[in-house]
Design a protein around this motif. Structure first.
Motif, PDB file in Angstrom:
ATOM      1  N   ALA A 210       3.397   1.314  10.274  1.00  0.00           N
ATOM      2  CA  ALA A 210       3.071  -0.106  10.171  1.00  0.00           C
ATOM      3  C   ALA A 210       1.568  -0.347  10.120  1.00  0.00           C
ATOM      4  CB  ALA A 210       3.678  -0.867  11.348  1.00  0.00           C
ATOM      5  N   ASP A 211       0.797   0.668  10.501  1.00  0.00           N
ATOM      6  CA  ASP A 211      -0.665   0.578  10.478  1.00  0.00           C
ATOM      7  C   ASP A 211      -1.182   1.209   9.187  1.00  0.00           C
ATOM      8  OD1 ASP A 211      -3.345   0.267  11.948  1.00  0.00           O
ATOM      9  OD2 ASP A 211      -3.308   2.409  11.448  1.00  0.00           O
ATOM     10  N   ARG A 212      -2.065   0.523   8.500  1.00  0.00           N
ATOM     11  CA  ARG A 212      -2.527   1.002   7.196  1.00  0.00           C
ATOM     12  C   ARG A 212      -3.151   2.390   7.284  1.00  0.00           C
ATOM     13  NH1 ARG A 212      -6.217  -2.995   3.764  1.00  0.00           N
ATOM     14  NH2 ARG A 212      -4.260  -4.159   3.955  1.00  0.00           N
ATOM     15  N   GLU A 213      -4.006   2.601   8.282  1.00  0.00           N
ATOM     16  CA  GLU A 213      -4.645   3.902   8.430  1.00  0.00           C
ATOM     17  C   GLU A 213      -3.626   4.961   8.853  1.00  0.00           C
ATOM     18  OE1 GLU A 213      -7.898   3.558  11.102  1.00  0.00           O
ATOM     19  OE2 GLU A 213      -9.063   2.247   9.775  1.00  0.00           O
ATOM     20  N   ASP A 261       7.122   0.467   7.904  1.00  0.00           N
ATOM     21  CA  ASP A 261       7.239  -0.014   9.286  1.00  0.00           C
ATOM     22  C   ASP A 261       8.285   0.742  10.079  1.00  0.00           C
ATOM     23  OD1 ASP A 261       5.440  -1.826   8.388  1.00  0.00           O
ATOM     24  OD2 ASP A 261       6.627  -3.614   8.822  1.00  0.00           O
ATOM     25  N   ASN A 262       9.201   1.428   9.400  1.00  0.00           N
ATOM     26  CA  ASN A 262      10.311   2.115  10.066  1.00  0.00           C
ATOM     27  C   ASN A 262       9.980   3.552  10.455  1.00  0.00           C
ATOM     28  OD1 ASN A 262      11.924  -0.117   9.900  1.00  0.00           O
ATOM     29  ND2 ASN A 262      13.079   0.584   8.119  1.00  0.00           N
ATOM     30  N   TYR A 263       8.720   3.970  10.311  1.00  0.00           N
ATOM     31  CA  TYR A 263       8.398   5.385  10.533  1.00  0.00           C
ATOM     32  C   TYR A 263       7.158   5.549  11.409  1.00  0.00           C
ATOM     33  CZ  TYR A 263      11.759   6.276   6.838  1.00  0.00           C
ATOM     34  OH  TYR A 263      12.919   6.320   6.098  1.00  0.00           O
ATOM     35  N   ILE A 264       7.173   6.660  12.150  1.00  0.00           N
ATOM     36  CA  ILE A 264       5.989   7.108  12.881  1.00  0.00           C
ATOM     37  C   ILE A 264       5.819   8.601  12.600  1.00  0.00           C
ATOM     38  CG2 ILE A 264       6.200   5.387  14.701  1.00  0.00           C
ATOM     39  CD1 ILE A 264       6.943   8.912  15.699  1.00  0.00           C
TER      40      ILE A 264
END
Length: 340
Positions: A210-213, A261-264
């Motif tokens: 969810a974070d651009r970087e 947004d669904n991934y880390i």
């Protein structure tokens, strides 16, 4: 709201202990911890002699005390039940085992009903009011009036009784948000904000899609990362970059790009290892492990002196989940010298 917790802890190559994830919805596996100890003490009793291994058999007694402390009624013997989806659930053994050890009823949704603003259990001697439900059913299936209307596993009207304070649920509805792998990344900041303390055990470094970087780092370094969906468990929905082919990585990353947004993502940490016996070679070989201690929160906090050590039984694998072929081991915590 959180009365039963299982915290997954790992040790990296540098010897540091790290929190891998939190399990606060319906943490499982404690029956295997207890069964492992029973098997070990019965088959290798001499191994325990003189070792001062701290006992774990009191877990179910502590669990029962915790559940009793939650009763909304001030009665000497509150009625406690374990609510299970039924015998086809993969953790049914644990549901039945815990109910039997605590001396409480194991029930399915059809055994309970709501009337006069209370939850009742059907018995051969008539109905009996239920005070505490140790539920092993996910939120979606708990009450067809509040959640999935097609659920046959829950109890119609249960949520309304819970809202009125006439029945306790362990764990509370909504606790699954703490299991979310994106929320996990913010836990150290939560601890700092609410307690003004730094976590004793750090998290694994985590990059958010969810974070651009974070997304850019994930896409550029997939070959070195473990990428997971934020809402799945059991080793499902994940990519172990170093063990995947270029084709597999690209196929997975296409899903990441579609719904970032669904991934880390996290760096692949080579977990500490422990010997396990392989029948095909007749030898002990090193296997990656993690540790899940269990914590009970009632009138007091109880931490079991042991836990479930999960073992990756596929050679070279770092995935310890039982659903992915993993196993488990008995875990010893020894008394301190001054306690002996």
């Amino acid at each position: 709201y959180t009365h039963i917790a299982g915290i997954d802890i790992i040790r990296g190559e540098d010897g540091r202990y790290l929190v891998l994830e939190d399990n606060l919805r319906t943490p499982s596996g404690v029956s295997y911890m207890l069964a492992n100890r029973t098997v070990m003490t019965r088959t290798l009793p001499r191994l325990f002699q003189g070792q001062q291994v701290r006992p774990i058999g009191h877990y179910t007694t502590a669990l029962l005390e915790t559940l009793r402390s939650l009763s909304p009624r001030d009665v000497a013997e509150p009625t406690i039940v374990v609510l299970t989806p039924g015998p086809y659930n993969s953790a049914y053994f644990e549901h039945a085992f815990l109910a039997q050890q605590m001396g409480v009823e194991l029930v399915e949704g059809r055994d309970l009903y709501v009337d006069e603003g209370r939850v009742w259990m059907r018995t051969t001697q008539g109905r009996q009011q239920v005070d505490v439900i140790y539920r092993r059913i996910d939120d979606d299936f708990l009450d067809p009036e509040a959640f999935r209307p097609d659920s046959l596993l829950g109890v119609r009207g249960l949520v309304q009784v819970y809202r009125s304070g006439r029945v306790a649920l362990a764990n509370a509805i909504g606790n699954g948000v703490a299991d979310n792998k994106a929320i996990y990344a913010y836990v150290p900041a939560m601890i700092k904000y609410y307690l003004n303390q730094d976590p004793i055990l750090p998290n694994v470094p985590t990059f958010l899609g969810a974070d651009r970087e974070g997304l850019a780092y994930m896409l550029d370094n997939a070959q070195d990362l473990v990428i997971k969906t934020i809402d799945q468990a059991g080793g499902y929905g994940m990519l172990v970059g170093p063990e995947a082919s270029a084709t597999q990585r690209e196929a997975y990353l296409s899903q990441v790009r579609a719904q970032p947004d669904n991934y880390i993502a996290q760096p692949l940490i080579r977990l500490s290892r422990h010997p396990a016996y392989f029948a095909d070679t007749g030898r002990f070989e090193p296997c990656h492990i993690d540790l899940r201690p269990y914590v009970l929160v009632g009138e007091r906090i109880t931490i079991v002196p042991g836990g479930l050590t999960r073992v990756a039984l596929k050679r070279g694998s770092v995935v310890v989940n039982s659903s992915q072929g993993g196993g488990s081991k008995d875990t010893w915590v020894l008394e301190e010298a001054e306690e002996r």
